[in-house]
Scaffold this active site. Sequence first.
Site, PDB file in Angstrom:
ATOM      1  N   ARG A  95       2.961   4.263  15.299  1.00  0.00           N
ATOM      2  CA  ARG A  95       1.514   4.550  15.216  1.00  0.00           C
ATOM      3  C   ARG A  95       1.285   5.846  15.956  1.00  0.00           C
ATOM      4  NH1 ARG A  95      -3.667   0.620  16.097  1.00  0.00           N
ATOM      5  NH2 ARG A  95      -2.966   0.109  13.996  1.00  0.00           N
ATOM      6  N   HIS A 122      -3.035   4.334   6.598  1.00  0.00           N
ATOM      7  CA  HIS A 122      -2.775   3.033   7.244  1.00  0.00           C
ATOM      8  C   HIS A 122      -2.251   2.067   6.169  1.00  0.00           C
ATOM      9  CE1 HIS A 122      -2.772   0.009  10.202  1.00  0.00           C
ATOM     10  NE2 HIS A 122      -4.048  -0.136  10.435  1.00  0.00           N
ATOM     11  N   GLN A 125      -2.265  -1.767   6.502  1.00  0.00           N
ATOM     12  CA  GLN A 125      -3.606  -2.307   6.303  1.00  0.00           C
ATOM     13  C   GLN A 125      -3.919  -2.403   4.806  1.00  0.00           C
ATOM     14  OE1 GLN A 125      -5.885  -3.280   8.893  1.00  0.00           O
ATOM     15  NE2 GLN A 125      -6.728  -4.248   7.068  1.00  0.00           N
ATOM     16  N   ASP A 216     -15.163   0.496   7.799  1.00  0.00           N
ATOM     17  CA  ASP A 216     -14.316   0.714   8.977  1.00  0.00           C
ATOM     18  C   ASP A 216     -15.189   1.427  10.009  1.00  0.00           C
ATOM     19  OD1 ASP A 216     -12.189   1.125  10.760  1.00  0.00           O
ATOM     20  OD2 ASP A 216     -11.335   2.802   9.621  1.00  0.00           O
ATOM     21  N   CYS A 256     -11.200  -3.659   8.339  1.00  0.00           N
ATOM     22  CA  CYS A 256      -9.844  -3.690   8.901  1.00  0.00           C
ATOM     23  C   CYS A 256      -9.835  -4.180  10.343  1.00  0.00           C
ATOM     24  CB  CYS A 256      -9.211  -2.314   8.800  1.00  0.00           C
ATOM     25  SG  CYS A 256     -10.167  -1.027   9.623  1.00  0.00           S
TER      26      CYS A 256
HETATM   27  N1   CP Z   1      -6.612  -3.007  11.760  1.00  0.00           N
HETATM   28  C1   CP Z   1      -5.768  -2.581  12.716  1.00  0.00           C
HETATM   29  O1   CP Z   1      -4.859  -1.813  12.477  1.00  0.00           O
HETATM   30  O2   CP Z   1      -6.019  -3.116  13.937  1.00  0.00           O
HETATM   31  P1   CP Z   1      -5.301  -2.683  15.305  1.00  0.00           P
HETATM   32  O3   CP Z   1      -5.726  -1.261  15.582  1.00  0.00           O
HETATM   33  O4   CP Z   1      -5.802  -3.661  16.325  1.00  0.00           O
HETATM   34  O5   CP Z   1      -3.827  -2.750  15.113  1.00  0.00           O
HETATM   35  N1  NVA Z   2      -9.878   4.243  11.279  1.00  0.00           N
HETATM   36  C1  NVA Z   2      -9.538   3.459  12.425  1.00  0.00           C
HETATM   37  C2  NVA Z   2      -8.743   2.251  12.034  1.00  0.00           C
HETATM   38  C3  NVA Z   2      -8.394   1.318  13.132  1.00  0.00           C
HETATM   39  C4  NVA Z   2      -7.525   0.186  12.687  1.00  0.00           C
HETATM   40  C5  NVA Z   2      -8.768   4.314  13.424  1.00  0.00           C
HETATM   41  O1  NVA Z   2      -7.936   5.113  12.997  1.00  0.00           O
HETATM   42  O2  NVA Z   2      -9.019   4.201  14.626  1.00  0.00           O
END
Ligand code: CP
Ligand code: NVA
Length: 299
Positions: A95, A122, A125, A216, A256
């Site tokens: 990540r 993502h 997701q 989101d 999400c």
């Molecule tokens: N939806 C999602 O990726 O959640 P987290 O950021 O908690 O992993």
């Molecule tokens: N768009 C958000 C998604 C979190 C799961 C982010 O990148 O923070």
Amino acid sequence: MRHLLEIDDLSVGELTDILERGTHAQLTKVLDGQGVALLFEKPSARTRNSMEMAVVQLGGHPLTIRPDEVGLDTRETVEDVVRTLAGYHSIIGARVFEHAKLERAIAVSAVPVVNMLSDEAHPLQGLADVLTLAQEFGGIDALAGRTVTYVGDGNNVARSLALATGMLGMQVRVATPVGYELSSSDISRVQDAGVALECTNDPMAACQGADAVYTDVWTSMGQEAESIQRRAAFAGFTVTDDLMALAAPDSVFLHCLPAHRDEEVTNAVLEGSRSRVWAQAANRMHAARGALHWLMEQR
Ligand code: CP
Ligand code: NVA
């Protein structure tokens, strides 16, 4: 060997294969006795837990690495970290802030790399999202022709959702404020994957008759300095009961998570009868298991 940085790294057949693996009752323990590195530059609840448990269910050992432990490009380069981890692990999940770090990782990695969220995509997701819609609407094959509407920021989640749903034949509508649209390169990329995509700045028009409404956060991780400006720009983009009333009578609401109640969605919608967000969160583990199993078989 294959990597999974975004949904369109997969053919439609491979996408379906991963989803089917994710719901298979008895997957082989392809990770028996092997490690999976899970490297995080940002916080996570769902991704870390779902990936760790998916690894365990496939017989492997997950090793989560927190942001301060490695220091990608500060303590040592992405390339040096990846080549080191590939010596211990069969898969590397990461990540990251800049998607380019994942591209650099796959250029040197001896093992598959999975994107656990970047500023652009993502995919894990997106897999869970289509799994949730398939469960709701009667299977993967039943999604074609249905409509999903994403309301909010044209971000990483929006792009992966558009690809995953659109590649399975759904009509995709993305409604964003002016200035927060999917980038033109994202739009071309989604269209190149054969997706029927409509972009608009009108959330009400976009929700008309939709089978699923998705949102989101308005401020993604790393954008915190813009949150006040974003809250102003996104006024009118909250998913409310009024907006849901424009969607199809059997429509569902997805997010999400994490959610900011009464910003991008009202508490009433999030906790309401159309919300499938908890099933969607649980599906992250099934989707992850399917993806990891598939990646192990492609080597
Ligand atoms: N939806 C999602 O990726 O959640 P987290 O950021 O908690 O992993
Ligand atoms: N768009 C958000 C998604 C979190 C799961 C982010 O990148 O923070």
